[in-house]
Design an enzyme around this catalytic site. Structure first.
Site, PDB file in Angstrom:
ATOM      1  N   ASP A  54       0.872  -1.167   0.000  1.00  0.00           N
ATOM      2  CA  ASP A  54       0.000   0.000   0.000  1.00  0.00           C
ATOM      3  C   ASP A  54       0.909   1.217   0.000  1.00  0.00           C
ATOM      4  O   ASP A  54       1.665   1.426   0.965  1.00  0.00           O
ATOM      5  CB  ASP A  54      -0.890  -0.016   1.244  1.00  0.00           C
ATOM      6  CG  ASP A  54      -1.881   1.155   1.298  1.00  0.00           C
ATOM      7  OD1 ASP A  54      -1.677   2.139   0.567  1.00  0.00           O
ATOM      8  OD2 ASP A  54      -2.844   1.071   2.080  1.00  0.00           O
ATOM      9  N   SER A 132       4.389   8.634 -15.214  1.00  0.00           N
ATOM     10  CA  SER A 132       3.727   9.923 -15.102  1.00  0.00           C
ATOM     11  C   SER A 132       2.522   9.927 -16.034  1.00  0.00           C
ATOM     12  O   SER A 132       1.723   8.998 -16.046  1.00  0.00           O
ATOM     13  CB  SER A 132       4.718  11.043 -15.437  1.00  0.00           C
ATOM     14  OG  SER A 132       4.107  12.303 -15.367  1.00  0.00           O
ATOM     15  N   TYR A 146      -4.806  16.452 -10.531  1.00  0.00           N
ATOM     16  CA  TYR A 146      -4.062  15.330 -11.104  1.00  0.00           C
ATOM     17  C   TYR A 146      -2.800  15.830 -11.802  1.00  0.00           C
ATOM     18  O   TYR A 146      -1.696  15.291 -11.584  1.00  0.00           O
ATOM     19  CB  TYR A 146      -4.966  14.581 -12.093  1.00  0.00           C
ATOM     20  CG  TYR A 146      -4.289  13.438 -12.813  1.00  0.00           C
ATOM     21  CD1 TYR A 146      -3.843  12.321 -12.112  1.00  0.00           C
ATOM     22  CD2 TYR A 146      -4.120  13.462 -14.193  1.00  0.00           C
ATOM     23  CE1 TYR A 146      -3.231  11.255 -12.778  1.00  0.00           C
ATOM     24  CE2 TYR A 146      -3.516  12.410 -14.863  1.00  0.00           C
ATOM     25  CZ  TYR A 146      -3.071  11.310 -14.156  1.00  0.00           C
ATOM     26  OH  TYR A 146      -2.468  10.269 -14.807  1.00  0.00           O
ATOM     27  N   LYS A 150       1.261  15.061 -11.003  1.00  0.00           N
ATOM     28  CA  LYS A 150       2.168  14.504 -12.000  1.00  0.00           C
ATOM     29  C   LYS A 150       3.271  15.493 -12.388  1.00  0.00           C
ATOM     30  O   LYS A 150       4.406  15.096 -12.654  1.00  0.00           O
ATOM     31  CB  LYS A 150       1.376  14.058 -13.231  1.00  0.00           C
ATOM     32  CG  LYS A 150       0.464  12.866 -12.990  1.00  0.00           C
ATOM     33  CD  LYS A 150       1.238  11.621 -12.573  1.00  0.00           C
ATOM     34  CE  LYS A 150       0.353  10.382 -12.536  1.00  0.00           C
ATOM     35  NZ  LYS A 150       1.097   9.158 -12.165  1.00  0.00           N
TER      36      LYS A 150
END
Length: 278
Positions: A54, A132, A146, A150
């Site tokens: 995890d 990525s 998001y 990245k």
């Protein structure tokens, strides 16, 4: 001895496909995932070792790295693939959802890399491959959080590359475009918790939804195969190359971002992303 790769997020998508591909090339594969019950996408190859990891649990990370080394003796390549997309206008995204996005897409990759670097240093070799996105080089509407995660992943990767080069350790970045075959977009709804609806954005959302639908129609049909091939190339080409952008769907915007003036790039993307064409 066969080389060994540790890949995160192998329950589906790029991770599962990469695990199967490396195994087919006679690599030992440490296939990690948050829920080890979700292994149906993995082959029954004897050189795939499945273990729990995890990315938000440092104890889980340390245990997975140790288990992989105990099983195969050495790890040669780390593929930080685990991640998800949080989509929605920024104002609608809760602070908790933003933190969760960074926890998985950025901090998880950092924590796993930190855990494995002593092993790489001991062996004076290793490759860190960070998966990525085209959204790690280009800001897409509806993907501000998001993209931020990245962009940060890529900035960290680029800086880390200089730090590790003197130790014989290489850092690589993979920038996929759209890949609907992975089920990534299907998972977005389940992952995008903490969103609220703001009516003022509805016209924008409608227009942007049409744009994304059109982009999905032009996605590479063989995107998964291309991305997996790029991951394998990054693991094996023994070069100092940093970025790999394997899918053609993202290339026009990447080229505009990196090969034209800022003004030309903004005009190009405004014509794609905004209602007010320039």
């Amino acid at each position: 001895m066969n080389k060994t790769v540790l890949i995160t997020g192998t329950s589906s998508g790029f991770g599962a496909s990469a695990a199967n591909y490396f195994a087919a090339q006679d690599w030992n594969v440490i296939a990690t995932m948050r829920d080890t019950g979700k292994t149906t996408s993995l082959s029954n190859s004897g050189n795939i070792f499945i273990t729990k990891l995890d990315v938000e649990d440092e104890t889980s990370i340390r245990n997975a790295v140790k288990a992989g080394i105990d099983r195969f003796g050495k790890i040669d390549v780390l593929v930080n693939n685990a991640g998800y997309g949080l989509f929605g206008v920024f104002e609608s995204v809760s602070a908790e959802a933003v933190k969760n996005q960074f926890a998985v897409n950025l901090f998880g990759a950092m924590d796993i890399t930190r855990a494995i670097l002593p092993h790489f240093r001991e062996n004076n070799s290793g490759v860190v491959i960070n998966v990525s996105s085209g959204a790690g080089a280009i800001g897409f509407p509806m993907a501000s959080v998001y993209s931020a995660s990245k962009f940060a992943l890529e900035g960290w990767s680029e800086a880390l590359r200089y730090e590790l080069a003197s130790l014989g350790i290489r850092v690589k970045v993979i920038e996929p475009g759209g890949a609907p075959q992975t089920g990534f977009l299907n998972r977005v709804g389940g992952e995008s918790t903490g969103l609220s609806m703001i009516d003022d954005y509805l016209p924008f959302l409608e227009q942007t939804g049409k744009m994304f639908h059109a982009m999905a129609e032009t996605s590479d049909a063989d995107a998964v195969e291309k991305v997996v091939a790029a991951i394998y190339e990054a693991a094996t080409d023994a070069t100092g190359r940093l970025r790999y952008a394997p899918t053609t769907d993202i290339q026009p915007i990447l080229n505009a971002r990196r090969s034209t003036s800022e003004e030309a790039y903004q005009k190009f993307t405004d014509n794609i992303f905004t209602q007010n064409k320039r």
